[in-house]
Design an enzyme around this catalytic site. Sequence first.
Site, PDB file in Angstrom:
ATOM      1  N   HIS A   1       4.558   7.391   2.879  1.00  0.00           N
ATOM      2  CA  HIS A   1       5.413   6.192   2.654  1.00  0.00           C
ATOM      3  C   HIS A   1       4.824   5.218   1.684  1.00  0.00           C
ATOM      4  O   HIS A   1       3.417   5.354   1.320  1.00  0.00           O
ATOM      5  CB  HIS A   1       5.505   5.384   4.097  1.00  0.00           C
ATOM      6  CG  HIS A   1       4.277   4.833   4.548  1.00  0.00           C
ATOM      7  ND1 HIS A   1       3.476   5.512   5.497  1.00  0.00           N
ATOM      8  CD2 HIS A   1       3.719   3.605   4.275  1.00  0.00           C
ATOM      9  CE1 HIS A   1       2.627   4.790   5.971  1.00  0.00           C
ATOM     10  NE2 HIS A   1       2.563   3.532   5.245  1.00  0.00           N
TER      11      HIS A   1
ATOM     12  N   HIS B   1      -5.759  -1.844   3.814  1.00  0.00           N
ATOM     13  CA  HIS B   1      -5.833  -0.618   2.729  1.00  0.00           C
ATOM     14  C   HIS B   1      -4.771  -0.958   1.722  1.00  0.00           C
ATOM     15  O   HIS B   1      -3.651  -1.831   1.640  1.00  0.00           O
ATOM     16  CB  HIS B   1      -5.340   0.471   3.641  1.00  0.00           C
ATOM     17  CG  HIS B   1      -4.043   0.655   4.232  1.00  0.00           C
ATOM     18  ND1 HIS B   1      -3.523  -0.837   4.724  1.00  0.00           N
ATOM     19  CD2 HIS B   1      -3.072   1.287   4.613  1.00  0.00           C
ATOM     20  CE1 HIS B   1      -2.262  -0.543   5.445  1.00  0.00           C
ATOM     21  NE2 HIS B   1      -1.988   0.548   5.306  1.00  0.00           N
TER      22      HIS B   1
ATOM     23  N   HIS C   1       0.188  -1.259  14.593  1.00  0.00           N
ATOM     24  CA  HIS C   1      -0.734  -0.135  14.477  1.00  0.00           C
ATOM     25  C   HIS C   1      -2.287  -0.604  15.244  1.00  0.00           C
ATOM     26  O   HIS C   1      -2.615  -1.782  15.288  1.00  0.00           O
ATOM     27  CB  HIS C   1      -1.076  -0.032  13.026  1.00  0.00           C
ATOM     28  CG  HIS C   1      -0.063   0.429  12.346  1.00  0.00           C
ATOM     29  ND1 HIS C   1       0.620   1.646  12.507  1.00  0.00           N
ATOM     30  CD2 HIS C   1       0.460   0.110  11.003  1.00  0.00           C
ATOM     31  CE1 HIS C   1       1.470   2.052  11.715  1.00  0.00           C
ATOM     32  NE2 HIS C   1       1.514   1.079  10.844  1.00  0.00           N
TER      33      HIS C   1
ATOM     34  N   HIS D   1       0.797  -1.369  -0.131  1.00  0.00           N
ATOM     35  CA  HIS D   1      -0.091   0.029   0.083  1.00  0.00           C
ATOM     36  C   HIS D   1       0.953   1.356   0.111  1.00  0.00           C
ATOM     37  O   HIS D   1       1.971   1.181   0.005  1.00  0.00           O
ATOM     38  CB  HIS D   1      -1.030   0.128   1.256  1.00  0.00           C
ATOM     39  CG  HIS D   1      -0.120   0.087   2.470  1.00  0.00           C
ATOM     40  ND1 HIS D   1       0.176  -0.933   2.976  1.00  0.00           N
ATOM     41  CD2 HIS D   1       0.179   1.270   3.085  1.00  0.00           C
ATOM     42  CE1 HIS D   1       1.096  -0.617   4.353  1.00  0.00           C
ATOM     43  NE2 HIS D   1       1.016   0.816   4.370  1.00  0.00           N
TER      44      HIS D   1
ATOM     45  N   TYR E   1       9.423   1.180  10.039  1.00  0.00           N
ATOM     46  CA  TYR E   1       9.278   2.343   9.083  1.00  0.00           C
ATOM     47  C   TYR E   1      10.848   2.791   9.102  1.00  0.00           C
ATOM     48  O   TYR E   1      11.491   2.764  10.110  1.00  0.00           O
ATOM     49  CB  TYR E   1       8.715   3.653   9.716  1.00  0.00           C
ATOM     50  CG  TYR E   1       6.995   3.513   9.551  1.00  0.00           C
ATOM     51  CD1 TYR E   1       6.376   3.807   8.224  1.00  0.00           C
ATOM     52  CD2 TYR E   1       6.317   3.046  10.436  1.00  0.00           C
ATOM     53  CE1 TYR E   1       5.160   3.495   8.127  1.00  0.00           C
ATOM     54  CE2 TYR E   1       4.883   2.976  10.400  1.00  0.00           C
ATOM     55  CZ  TYR E   1       4.134   3.263   9.308  1.00  0.00           C
ATOM     56  OH  TYR E   1       2.819   3.120   9.066  1.00  0.00           O
TER      57      TYR E   1
ATOM     58  N   GLU F   1       8.115   1.292   4.583  1.00  0.00           N
ATOM     59  CA  GLU F   1       7.530   0.533   5.629  1.00  0.00           C
ATOM     60  C   GLU F   1       7.675  -0.759   5.108  1.00  0.00           C
ATOM     61  O   GLU F   1       7.575  -1.091   3.779  1.00  0.00           O
ATOM     62  CB  GLU F   1       6.286   0.832   5.955  1.00  0.00           C
ATOM     63  CG  GLU F   1       5.304   0.102   7.019  1.00  0.00           C
ATOM     64  CD  GLU F   1       3.989   0.257   6.902  1.00  0.00           C
ATOM     65  OE1 GLU F   1       3.438   0.998   6.127  1.00  0.00           O
ATOM     66  OE2 GLU F   1       3.362  -0.089   8.162  1.00  0.00           O
TER      67      GLU F   1
END
Length: 302
Positions: free
Chosen positions: A209, A195, A241, A149, A250, A260
């Site tokens: 990112h 996502h 997260h 993503h 990251y 990431e």
Amino acid sequence: MGVFRTGFVQLRVPDLAAASKYYSEVLGLVETDREADRVYFKGWDEHDHHSLIIRQDERPGLDCFALKAEGPEDLQQFENKLETKGIKVDRISTGERLAQGEGFSFEDRSGHRVVVYYTMKKVGNGLPLENPDPYPQGLKGIAAPRLDHLLMTTPNAAEDLDFYKDVFGFRLTEQVVTPDGNPIAIWLERSHTPHDIAFIPGRPGGFHHMAYWLDSWYEIGKAADVMAQHNVKIDAGPTRHGITRGHTIYFFDPCGNRNEVFTGGYVPDADNPPITWSVDKLWTGIFYWDRSERGSFTEVYT
Ligand SMILES: [Fe+2]
């Protein structure tokens, strides 16, 4: 009808040689081609020619990202919808971009250049389609298998939400809302992952990112080892997260573009209701374990 996923990301890099070495040896992507001012990479398990292009330029940042459409009929439908919204489309003919078939590009509501296409040269994943091993020999560094993503910045997430739902059929998985219910950050999917693209508050055209997928939490820890071995500065993590539930770390490429590697999360059904985070819980959503504000994470981007 729709788009499969995020097809590729094209980043600007002021030092093409250093960035090329990093993406090959640290992130462990497979170089598939190069031209005078750019290098093409893919994750080892991807079959298409590239999921990342790095292009020599004075300043880092995002040139464009691409959506891979499901078929040729989708291109026309997307184009018609964009036209009704007054958005100009620039056609791309077959062969105009290396390894990529026909399509078009346009600038979205938040100032990002988006490429839409439906065919790309297939180069395979280094494994036979009959009786394959689980992974090929000779992988390097983090050895990321595939692009997952990207996260961009926007002055108006509510507008982007309507736009990407309406034109491309994206589904909202999670959002951060102000006390009056206005979304300021959004996570959108087409590939039944938490996502494919996401937006947080920031300037138009900003790039926060891009993330490559890893297969497990253990692999995220191994990625941290590889970064230490190569003196790559870790920006945040390894951690989890709240938003997406994913495990993450990251770091930056040598030119200042944030990367990431990501794993976990959940499998959203297309009819799942979205998850909402109140803005006062933003940092719990970003870094679930330490729950503390880290301004540089949201304020530093290219
Ligand atoms: Fe991410």
